[in-house]
Design an enzyme around this catalytic site. Structure first.
Site, PDB file in Angstrom:
ATOM      1  N   SER A 138     -48.062 -60.645  57.706  1.00 36.54           N
ATOM      2  CA  SER A 138     -48.906 -60.267  55.780  1.00 36.54           C
ATOM      3  C   SER A 138     -50.862 -60.433  56.702  1.00 36.54           C
ATOM      4  O   SER A 138     -50.542 -61.386  57.292  1.00 36.54           O
ATOM      5  CB  SER A 138     -48.479 -60.822  54.797  1.00 36.54           C
ATOM      6  OG  SER A 138     -49.862 -60.697  54.213  1.00 36.54           O
ATOM      7  N   ASP A 194     -50.611 -55.304  52.764  1.00 37.83           N
ATOM      8  CA  ASP A 194     -49.765 -56.220  50.857  1.00 37.83           C
ATOM      9  C   ASP A 194     -50.415 -55.389  50.131  1.00 37.83           C
ATOM     10  O   ASP A 194     -51.974 -55.372  50.088  1.00 37.83           O
ATOM     11  CB  ASP A 194     -50.268 -57.307  50.765  1.00 37.83           C
ATOM     12  CG  ASP A 194     -49.412 -57.922  51.539  1.00 37.83           C
ATOM     13  OD1 ASP A 194     -48.921 -58.984  51.925  1.00 37.83           O
ATOM     14  OD2 ASP A 194     -47.871 -57.835  50.726  1.00 37.83           O
ATOM     15  N   ASP A 206     -39.673 -61.937  52.014  1.00 41.62           N
ATOM     16  CA  ASP A 206     -41.282 -62.352  51.813  1.00 41.62           C
ATOM     17  C   ASP A 206     -41.300 -63.461  50.665  1.00 41.62           C
ATOM     18  O   ASP A 206     -41.422 -63.107  49.477  1.00 41.62           O
ATOM     19  CB  ASP A 206     -41.959 -61.181  52.156  1.00 41.62           C
ATOM     20  CG  ASP A 206     -43.725 -60.923  51.875  1.00 41.62           C
ATOM     21  OD1 ASP A 206     -44.292 -59.580  51.509  1.00 41.62           O
ATOM     22  OD2 ASP A 206     -44.043 -61.649  51.784  1.00 41.62           O
TER      23      ASP A 206
HETATM   24  C1  DX5 Z   1     -46.760 -61.735  48.295  1.00 30.07           C
HETATM   25  C2  DX5 Z   1     -47.424 -61.269  49.308  1.00 30.07           C
HETATM   26  C3  DX5 Z   1     -47.306 -62.273  49.814  1.00 30.07           C
HETATM   27  C4  DX5 Z   1     -47.927 -62.380  51.670  1.00 30.07           C
HETATM   28  C5  DX5 Z   1     -47.138 -63.560  52.289  1.00 30.07           C
HETATM   29  O1  DX5 Z   1     -47.551 -60.833  46.914  1.00 30.07           O
HETATM   30  O2  DX5 Z   1     -46.752 -60.197  49.923  1.00 30.07           O
HETATM   31  O3  DX5 Z   1     -46.090 -62.570  50.531  1.00 30.07           O
HETATM   32  O4  DX5 Z   1     -47.040 -61.226  52.116  1.00 30.07           O
HETATM   33  O5  DX5 Z   1     -47.619 -64.725  52.049  1.00 30.07           O
HETATM   34  P1  DX5 Z   1     -47.482 -65.664  52.712  1.00 30.07           P
HETATM   35  O6  DX5 Z   1     -46.230 -65.712  53.446  1.00 30.07           O
HETATM   36  O7  DX5 Z   1     -48.799 -66.859  52.629  1.00 30.07           O
HETATM   37  O8  DX5 Z   1     -46.343 -66.601  51.558  1.00 30.07           O
END
Ligand code: DX5
Length: 225
Positions: A10, A37, A177
């Site tokens: 992301s 995102d 995710d």
């Molecule tokens: C939440 C986002 C996150 C992002 C990844 O809305 O979708 O999950 O992609 O975030 P990390 O890897 O930092 O949890």
């Protein structure tokens, strides 16, 4: 036949002042795609970027782009993200009244279709639609922010979806995710995920992006069923 393992970052934690360099660095680090995102400040309490930002860096790298639409009424924006260069469009089951029709819209535009499930949404939602879905995304955080803790109680749900995918012929990717990092990726992979999204964990690795990608990939490969 197990679906290929993919590590997809992301860009949420990236330095947006240098976005072009950041996506190039991710490609150089060996990622399998890049997840955008997209947040509208309504479905989730955060606001990120639109299709023009995605399009601005599309020509800088060759890895596939996927748009994770954390937005209300995604039907109005799907074509914009396909035009911006996203090969996969992920909508949240919680944001569209007619999910079957939305998935058909995505495919009619020539993109792959994805459905994301919030932690509170039962996996059952996708079961009748597997023939319309190219990827199921099981969220292991409540969407809106990076850097949250992995919700391990989602692993039975991941395993349930993996079972249905296998029974349907195995031609669907299973993505996870949220809170994915060295300490959590094995649980998600063991439960059946073959596409792992990481944001914070990649950028926090003191040895850099390439090390983080390689380390996460090897941990996930070792844990796969
Ligand atoms: C939440 C986002 C996150 C992002 C990844 O809305 O979708 O999950 O992609 O975030 P990390 O890897 O930092 O949890």
């Amino acid at each position: 036949m197990a679906r290929p393992l993919q590590i997809v970052p992301s860009v949420l934690p990236a330095d947006f002042a240098r976005l072009g360099e950041e996506v190039a660095a991710l490609e150089k680090a060996g990622v399998d795609g890049i997840q955008w995102d997209i947040m509208d400040g309504r479905f989730v309490p955060n606001l990120t970027f639109g299709p023009d930002v995605v399009a601005s860096v599309r020509s800088l790298v060759t890895v596939p782009f996927e748009a994770h639409l954390m937005i209300e009424d995604p039907d109005t924006m799907i074509n914009r993200f396909v035009e911006a260069g996203c090969e996969l469009i992920i909508v949240h089951a919680e944001t569209t009244r007619h999910l079957h029709r939305t998935l058909g819209m995505i495919r009619d535009l020539g993109a792959r279709s994805g459905v994301a499930l919030n932690p509170g949404t039962p996996a059952e939602v996708v079961r009748p639609l597997l023939d319309m879905i190219d990827m199921v995304l099981v969220m292991t955080v409540n969407p809106g922010f990076g850097g949250q803790s992995y919700i391990a109680s989602m692993e039975p749900k991941i395993a349930e979806v993996a079972e249905w995918i296998a029974a349907a012929g195995g031609g669907i990717d299973l993505e996870v995710d949220g809170g994915i990092g060295p300490a959590t990726i094995a649980g998600a992979a063991a439960a059946g995920a073959n596409v792992l999204v990481a944001g914070t964990a990649l950028y926090r690795d003191p040895e850099g992006l390439a090390h983080a990608v390689t380390d996460l990939r090897s941990r996930a490969e070792a844990a796969r069923p």
